[in-house]
Structures are given as C-alpha cells and as structure tokens.
Design a protein around this motif. Structure first.
Motif, short mmCIF file in Angstrom:
data_model
loop_
_atom_site.label_atom_id
_atom_site.label_comp_id
_atom_site.label_asym_id
_atom_site.label_seq_id
_atom_site.Cartn_x
_atom_site.Cartn_y
_atom_site.Cartn_z
N ASP A 95 4.71 -8.03 -13.09
CA ASP A 95 4.72 -7.51 -14.22
C ASP A 95 5.90 -6.80 -14.59
OD1 ASP A 95 2.62 -8.64 -15.07
OD2 ASP A 95 1.10 -7.01 -14.86
N GLY A 96 6.90 -7.19 -13.34
CA GLY A 96 8.42 -6.34 -13.76
C GLY A 96 8.37 -5.38 -12.94
N GLU A 97 7.52 -5.09 -12.04
CA GLU A 97 7.51 -3.99 -11.56
C GLU A 97 7.42 -4.36 -9.94
OE1 GLU A 97 7.73 -0.51 -12.44
OE2 GLU A 97 8.21 -1.47 -14.26
N ILE A 98 8.21 -3.56 -8.95
CA ILE A 98 8.42 -3.50 -7.00
C ILE A 98 7.42 -2.74 -6.73
CG2 ILE A 98 9.92 -3.91 -5.19
CD1 ILE A 98 12.27 -3.83 -7.62
N TYR A 99 6.67 -3.34 -5.69
CA TYR A 99 5.41 -2.34 -4.87
C TYR A 99 5.42 -2.51 -3.07
CZ TYR A 99 3.11 -2.00 -9.16
OH TYR A 99 2.90 -1.23 -10.84
N LEU A 100 5.52 -2.13 -2.89
CA LEU A 100 5.01 -2.18 -1.32
C LEU A 100 3.76 -2.14 -1.06
CD1 LEU A 100 8.32 -0.02 0.64
CD2 LEU A 100 8.23 -2.60 -0.28
N ASP A 101 3.16 -2.49 -0.05
CA ASP A 101 2.07 -2.84 0.44
C ASP A 101 2.46 -1.92 1.66
OD1 ASP A 101 0.71 -3.49 -1.79
OD2 ASP A 101 0.10 -6.18 -0.54
N MET A 102 1.71 -0.79 1.56
CA MET A 102 1.77 -0.58 3.68
C MET A 102 0.88 0.35 4.57
SD MET A 102 5.12 0.66 3.02
CE MET A 102 5.17 1.85 4.24
N PRO A 103 0.88 0.44 5.44
CA PRO A 103 -0.74 0.44 6.00
C PRO A 103 -0.97 1.57 5.13
CG PRO A 103 1.02 -0.42 7.32
CD PRO A 103 1.83 0.23 6.26
N GLU A 104 -2.15 2.39 5.34
CA GLU A 104 -3.10 3.11 4.88
C GLU A 104 -3.12 5.04 5.57
OE1 GLU A 104 -5.28 4.08 2.51
OE2 GLU A 104 -5.36 1.70 1.62
N GLU A 105 -1.86 4.60 7.12
CA GLU A 105 -1.71 5.54 7.80
C GLU A 105 -0.49 5.64 7.50
OE1 GLU A 105 -1.40 2.47 10.14
OE2 GLU A 105 -3.01 3.26 8.92
#
Length: 107
Positions: A95-105
C-alpha cells in the motif's frame, strides 16, 4: 521476523538511499522499481554504506571511503578491499509503504 516500517515509497526517490536506525543499522536503496536493504556498515571497515555511491545500472554500491563495491541484490563483495558480503534484509512494499523484515532479535 519483525516487520519494521521505514517510510512511504514517495519519500525515497529512485536513485536514493536511506539509513534505517535498526539494530544493526540498515541501508535501504531504491533502484528503478526495486528496493534493496543491506547492513549499513562496510565489511572492510567502519563506513556507512548508505552514504556510498549507487550505480543504478547494475544495482551496486561503492563504499564512500574504501572503494569496495557490493551487489545490492546479494550483498556480495565485488572487489577489494572488502572480501566479506553485506548482510541483506527482505524489503516489503504494501500500500505504498516500505517495510523491512528483520530478525526478531535485531528489530
């Protein structure tokens, strides 16, 4: 994985980069239609990759201090003095937004 919101797509024009203050810090690059995220610290020495020289023709970045080049797609070190790759992180655009998938820690 922890999803971390970075910014909207309109806030990062193509050909630009952004340092994301996660742990570890991440350099986010916008190349054409694609977004790439790599660890922000050069593996050769302490230089910020987000301040490096982006070559959007081959999706590489050159360390601003040491001239080491890295592939943004894989993180691979492409020339000396760096020999170790940069860690890469998945980038998600929704939806036009940028996210990073980061390790939980790390997030």
């Amino acid at each position: 994985m922890a999803r971390v919101h970075v910014c909207s797509v309109t806030e990062l024009p193509s050909g630009e980069s952004l340092r994301v203050d996660t742990q570890p810090a991440v350099a986010l690059f916008h190349v054409g239609e694609d977004f790439y995220a790599v660890a922000d610290l050069c593996t050769h020495a302490t230089a910020s990759i987000s301040e490096g020289y982006l070559d959007d023709h081959d999706s590489t970045v050159e360390c601003p201090i040491h001239t080491a080049r890295f592939c943004l797609k894989t993180g691979a070190a492409l020339c000396q003095p760096a020999t170790e790759p940069l860690q890469t992180f998945p980038v998600v655009v929704e939806d036009g937004e940028i996210y990073l998938d980061m390790p939980e820690e790390a997030a």
